[in-house]
Design a protein around this motif. Structure first.
Motif, mmCIF file in Angstrom:
data_model
loop_
_atom_site.group_PDB
_atom_site.id
_atom_site.type_symbol
_atom_site.label_atom_id
_atom_site.label_comp_id
_atom_site.label_asym_id
_atom_site.label_seq_id
_atom_site.Cartn_x
_atom_site.Cartn_y
_atom_site.Cartn_z
ATOM 1 N N ALA A 14 0.826 -1.208 0.000
ATOM 2 C CA ALA A 14 0.000 0.000 0.000
ATOM 3 C C ALA A 14 0.859 1.257 0.000
ATOM 4 O O ALA A 14 0.472 2.291 -0.556
ATOM 5 C CB ALA A 14 -0.926 -0.006 1.213
ATOM 6 N N GLY A 15 2.051 1.176 0.606
ATOM 7 C CA GLY A 15 2.946 2.331 0.632
ATOM 8 C C GLY A 15 3.437 2.754 -0.729
ATOM 9 O O GLY A 15 3.810 3.917 -0.929
ATOM 10 N N HIS A 16 3.428 1.826 -1.693
ATOM 11 C CA HIS A 16 3.837 2.150 -3.057
ATOM 12 C C HIS A 16 2.666 2.628 -3.906
ATOM 13 O O HIS A 16 2.815 2.830 -5.113
ATOM 14 C CB HIS A 16 4.477 0.924 -3.721
ATOM 15 C CG HIS A 16 5.846 0.611 -3.206
ATOM 16 N ND1 HIS A 16 6.265 -0.672 -2.959
ATOM 17 C CD2 HIS A 16 6.872 1.412 -2.869
ATOM 18 C CE1 HIS A 16 7.505 -0.646 -2.508
ATOM 19 N NE2 HIS A 16 7.890 0.606 -2.434
ATOM 20 N N VAL A 17 1.511 2.787 -3.264
ATOM 21 C CA VAL A 17 0.312 3.197 -4.004
ATOM 22 C C VAL A 17 -0.304 4.477 -3.438
ATOM 23 O O VAL A 17 -0.898 5.266 -4.176
ATOM 24 C CB VAL A 17 -0.749 2.064 -3.985
ATOM 25 C CG1 VAL A 17 -1.932 2.411 -4.892
ATOM 26 C CG2 VAL A 17 -0.144 0.734 -4.407
ATOM 27 N N SER A 18 -0.160 4.706 -2.140
ATOM 28 C CA SER A 18 -0.914 5.775 -1.481
ATOM 29 C C SER A 18 -0.622 7.156 -2.055
ATOM 30 O O SER A 18 -1.537 7.967 -2.220
ATOM 31 C CB SER A 18 -0.655 5.758 0.026
ATOM 32 O OG SER A 18 0.713 5.922 0.308
ATOM 33 N N LEU A 19 0.648 7.456 -2.380
ATOM 34 C CA LEU A 19 0.938 8.756 -2.966
ATOM 35 C C LEU A 19 0.290 8.885 -4.340
ATOM 36 O O LEU A 19 -0.268 9.938 -4.685
ATOM 37 C CB LEU A 19 2.447 8.975 -3.076
ATOM 38 C CG LEU A 19 2.871 10.293 -3.755
ATOM 39 C CD1 LEU A 19 2.262 11.499 -3.061
ATOM 40 C CD2 LEU A 19 4.389 10.403 -3.801
ATOM 41 N N ASN A 20 0.320 7.811 -5.123
ATOM 42 C CA ASN A 20 -0.341 7.845 -6.423
ATOM 43 C C ASN A 20 -1.835 8.089 -6.275
ATOM 44 O O ASN A 20 -2.441 8.820 -7.072
ATOM 45 C CB ASN A 20 -0.095 6.533 -7.168
ATOM 46 C CG ASN A 20 1.316 6.423 -7.709
ATOM 47 O OD1 ASN A 20 2.004 7.430 -7.879
ATOM 48 N ND2 ASN A 20 1.760 5.213 -7.977
#
Length: 360
Positions: A14-20
């Motif tokens: 999820a950390g690799h998606v939340s900013l997106n």
């Protein structure tokens, strides 16, 4: 006249998606279309498709480079090659103005394809030291943004900028009252939120549940325990509310939270910092990771933003003592967090991304 397109990529956690997720509405509001490249069955597909059904999601083959011996290390490179070809086909059809990568192994073939096809590739690194996927992708990047100033020692300085943290605007708009409605808490005890990451943490789950009766004498507890980790025997308790994972509800739950126990992923800990939530961090051990969370946690401890309990030391007994210390240090932690540099908004970050797009 057709809108220009920016491709976002990143996944695995999820950390690799939340900013997106935070950037999508801001970029589309700047009159760009957004399309997403992710894996076929990673968490990014669920998060993006559920939150943004109008965003076109492209699923590609995705390999993984493991730091331990596995037969998959011999087969996954072929998946990366397949993903590279698929990414090039998507780019050829989409003709994006830029590619923004948040990391994770699915992003590697996308960054490579962007470089090969002359598309600006922008990478975002949120940990103190770059992850393996970003290390591989960095030679293909036109620009790299970092969260920590310390990261600038580990990236090509001539094409890198430290922007600081980026916080989703909706996170600041949560309602404590809505949070209490979700959890049905009806007393004045402080609220303790437990976050073990999208997959959950056996160590943290055990520590909280082993001490639950004692902890409930002092706190109401929100427990984000990870997929498949709901304990049916604990359902229906008045002061204990467990979830596998939350998305839209998170802002409301955080606004009613007084204390947090969490892993030390960069995105999450900066969100707690922005909301001034005293935190006890239990980073992933070096045996389970490359040690990035340990570095994140240590910097937060050094700056007075958090207490840290190493995973190897997180016995139920020591966990309870660390909780007692967290409550005792509440005012000091909040004072230190109040003096911290304010985060960037998703809009400000989106402007930086758009500034690196390929001109017509």
């Amino acid at each position: 006249m057709h809108k220009r397109t920016i491709i976002l990529t990143g996944g695995g956690t999820a950390g690799h998606v939340s900013l997106n997720q935070a950037l999508i509405p801001e970029i589309t509001g700047m009159d760009y279309d957004v399309e997403y490249i992710g894996s076929k069955d990673g968490i990014e597909k669920e998060l993006i498709v559920d939150s943004f059904p109008d965003i076109k999601y492209h699923a590609i083959s995705s390999g993984k480079l493991r730091r331990y011996f596995s037969m998959k290390n011999f087969t996954d490179p072929f998946k990366v090659v397949a993903g590279l070809g698929q990414s090039m086909n998507i780019i050829r059809k989409t003709k994006p103005a830029a590619i923004f990568s948040k990391g994770g192994f699915v992003s590697v073939p996308v960054a490579m394809a962007g470089k090969l096809m002359g598309i600006p590739v922008i990478i975002h690194e949120s940990d103190v030291t770059p992850g393996l996927a970003n290390k591989i992708a960095m030679p293909f990047a036109d620009h790299i943004f970092t969260v920590f100033k310390e990261t600038m020692q580990h990236v090509p300085k001539e094409k890198s900028t430290c922007t600081g943290s980026v916080i989703r605007s909706e996170l600041m708009d949560g309602s404590a009252a809505k949070g209490r409605e979700i959890c049905h808490f009806d007393n004045d005890l402080p609220v303790l939120m437990i976050m073990g990451g999208s997959q959950g943490s056996e160590v943290i789950n055990t520590a909280i549940r082993s001490n639950l009766q004692v902890i409930l004498e002092t706190f109401n507890v929100i427990h984000l325990c990870g997929k498949g980790n709901i304990d049916e025997k604990l359902e229906g308790m008045d002061q204990y509310c467990q979830f596998e994972y939350v998305t839209h509800e998170l802002s409301h739950l955080l606004h009613m939270t007084d204390f947090v126990v969490s892993r030390a992923g960069s995105n999450s800990i900066f969100e707690f910092l922005a909301l001034k939530k005293p935190m006890l961090l239990i980073p992933l051990s070096r045996q389970k990771s490359r040690g990035d969370q340990i570095l994140n946690a240590e910097l937060f401890r050094k700056n007075g933003f958090a207490l840290v309990l190493e995973e190897e030391e997180a016995t139920p007994e020591r966990f309870l003592k660390a909780l007692e210390q967290l409550k005792a240090d509440e005012e000091l932690l909040i004072e230190k967090m109040t003096d911290a540099e304010p985060p960037k908004t998703a809009y400000e970050m989106a402007k930086l991304v758009v500034a690196h797009t390929k001109k017509r």
